[in-house]
Write an enzyme that holds these catalytic residues in place. Sequence first.
Site, short mmCIF file in Angstrom:
data_model
loop_
_atom_site.label_atom_id
_atom_site.label_comp_id
_atom_site.label_asym_id
_atom_site.label_seq_id
_atom_site.Cartn_x
_atom_site.Cartn_y
_atom_site.Cartn_z
N SER A 90 -72.63 29.32 -0.53
CA SER A 90 -73.80 29.61 -1.36
C SER A 90 -74.76 30.57 -0.68
O SER A 90 -75.82 30.89 -1.23
CB SER A 90 -74.53 28.30 -1.64
OG SER A 90 -74.72 27.60 -0.44
N THR A 95 -78.95 27.16 -1.98
CA THR A 95 -79.73 28.07 -1.14
C THR A 95 -80.22 27.36 0.11
O THR A 95 -80.52 26.17 0.06
CB THR A 95 -80.97 28.50 -1.97
OG1 THR A 95 -80.49 29.28 -3.05
CG2 THR A 95 -81.96 29.29 -1.14
N THR A 137 -79.78 33.30 0.14
CA THR A 137 -78.84 32.76 -0.85
C THR A 137 -77.91 33.85 -1.37
O THR A 137 -78.23 35.03 -1.30
CB THR A 137 -79.63 32.18 -2.06
OG1 THR A 137 -78.74 31.46 -2.90
CG2 THR A 137 -80.30 33.27 -2.85
N ARG A 150 -78.46 40.30 -11.29
CA ARG A 150 -79.43 39.19 -11.45
C ARG A 150 -80.02 38.81 -10.08
O ARG A 150 -79.31 38.69 -9.09
CB ARG A 150 -78.74 37.99 -12.07
CG ARG A 150 -79.64 36.76 -12.27
CD ARG A 150 -79.53 35.80 -11.10
NE ARG A 150 -80.31 34.57 -11.32
CZ ARG A 150 -80.54 33.68 -10.36
NH1 ARG A 150 -80.08 33.86 -9.15
NH2 ARG A 150 -81.23 32.60 -10.62
N VAL A 151 -81.32 38.66 -10.04
CA VAL A 151 -82.00 38.21 -8.82
C VAL A 151 -82.79 36.95 -9.15
O VAL A 151 -83.44 36.88 -10.19
CB VAL A 151 -82.96 39.32 -8.30
CG1 VAL A 151 -83.85 38.80 -7.18
CG2 VAL A 151 -82.16 40.53 -7.82
N GLY A 152 -82.69 35.98 -8.30
CA GLY A 152 -83.39 34.71 -8.53
C GLY A 152 -84.72 34.63 -7.81
O GLY A 152 -85.35 35.64 -7.50
N ASP A 153 -85.12 33.40 -7.53
CA ASP A 153 -86.41 33.17 -6.89
C ASP A 153 -86.39 33.40 -5.38
O ASP A 153 -87.44 33.66 -4.77
CB ASP A 153 -86.85 31.71 -7.13
CG ASP A 153 -85.85 30.73 -6.54
OD1 ASP A 153 -84.62 30.93 -6.75
OD2 ASP A 153 -86.25 29.78 -5.84
N THR A 179 -85.21 25.51 -4.06
CA THR A 179 -83.78 25.65 -4.33
C THR A 179 -83.56 25.23 -5.78
O THR A 179 -84.37 24.50 -6.35
CB THR A 179 -82.96 24.78 -3.35
OG1 THR A 179 -81.58 24.91 -3.67
CG2 THR A 179 -83.36 23.33 -3.40
N GLY A 180 -82.47 25.70 -6.35
CA GLY A 180 -82.19 25.35 -7.74
C GLY A 180 -82.22 26.58 -8.63
O GLY A 180 -82.04 27.70 -8.15
N GLY A 209 -83.38 29.53 -10.15
CA GLY A 209 -84.47 30.40 -9.74
C GLY A 209 -85.41 30.79 -10.86
O GLY A 209 -86.63 30.95 -10.65
C1 SD4 Z 1 -81.20 31.26 -7.29
N1 SD4 Z 1 -82.48 29.51 -6.28
O1 SD4 Z 1 -80.63 32.32 -7.08
C2 SD4 Z 1 -81.24 30.23 -6.19
C3 SD4 Z 1 -80.01 29.39 -6.28
C4 SD4 Z 1 -80.08 28.08 -5.57
O2 SD4 Z 1 -79.20 26.07 -5.06
O3 SD4 Z 1 -81.03 27.70 -4.98
N2 SD4 Z 1 -79.09 27.27 -5.63
O4 SD4 Z 1 -81.71 30.99 -8.38
#
Ligand code: SD4
Length: 326
Positions: free
Chosen positions: A84, A186, A204, A214-217, A237-238, A240
């Site tokens: 991950s 992450t 991550t 795509r870009v997350g948090d 985490t999670g 984003g």
């Molecule tokens: C995201 N927050 O790219 C990250 C993914 C993640 O556990 O945390 N996964 O959205």
Amino acid sequence: MKSRREFIRLSALATALFSIGKSKAGGLIHEFNGVVTKPVVVSTWQHGLAANREAWKILTSKGQSLDAVEKGVRVAESDPNVRSVGYGGIPDRDGHVTLDACIMDPEGNCGSVAFLENIMNPVSVARLVMEKTPHVMIVGEGALKFALDNGFKKENLLTPESEKDWKEWLKINEYKPVINFENHDTIGMLAIDNSGNISGACTTSGLSFKMHGRVGDSPIIGAGLFVDNEVGGACATGIGEAVIKISGSHTVVEMMRLGKSPEDACKQAIERIISKQKNNKDIQVGFLALNKNGEYGAFSIQKGFNYAVDTNEIRNKLIDSDSHYK
Ligand code: SD4
């Protein structure tokens, strides 16, 4: 007016459990009494244990929290079995491993890279963005060029295992982020060093089989990570998108500034997601926080989130976070 240092010293002498002081920024903060345990390092998920070990070595040899968090999360980035983060990360739907990372120091400086390919340790590129450029964030091809110009090696990050999983996924081709998808987590890390200075890092490969680009948090300062050395730090985490919508980590730090404990601050941010985002039953978000006194805590939407803690008292243990849905 008393200096902050004086305030902490006087506060430690007081008999009440805690008293309330004013931060430099003017907000209210709790000053907890008792012995401040330093150093402390906390990081998200199971792979936080190995990352903490590396950070702990630095913290206990009088190193700085910034070096500790960078070197710590590099362990997860470089491990092909951590699917991950970094090398061996699950690719996007087009088969590209694209990485997001950021870092923040006690001075409030920060650096970030997003949508970066072929570089095993994006957190170190993020640190260079912070230290060598007037910018905070560099993405995509520009980030790759910056990394290569600064001596990073171009590498194929798609391991045979991740390629196999991607090819399996292509057969179904269903774009649906899954809660606590195994091994997809992450790493966010927060550390306070012997001098009481806090830094954080977050890195991550993002959501599995995400849309290309795509870009997350995780590389967004204030969302995936935020540190205010007067107050504390937080990381996320999670999913984003849910974190970005409430500027999650910044929200957690501001809650701590207002006097919440790290766990309560994380809980408040999670409750905000619950109240504002209708799809909250189907997503996971976890926040982890560390305050100026070395206290830490976490909270998540769903059960299943855990984090690794290393202190002088609690030697590198995995702790289950409390959650909104039990
Ligand atoms: C995201 N927050 O790219 C990250 C993914 C993640 O556990 O945390 N996964 O959205």
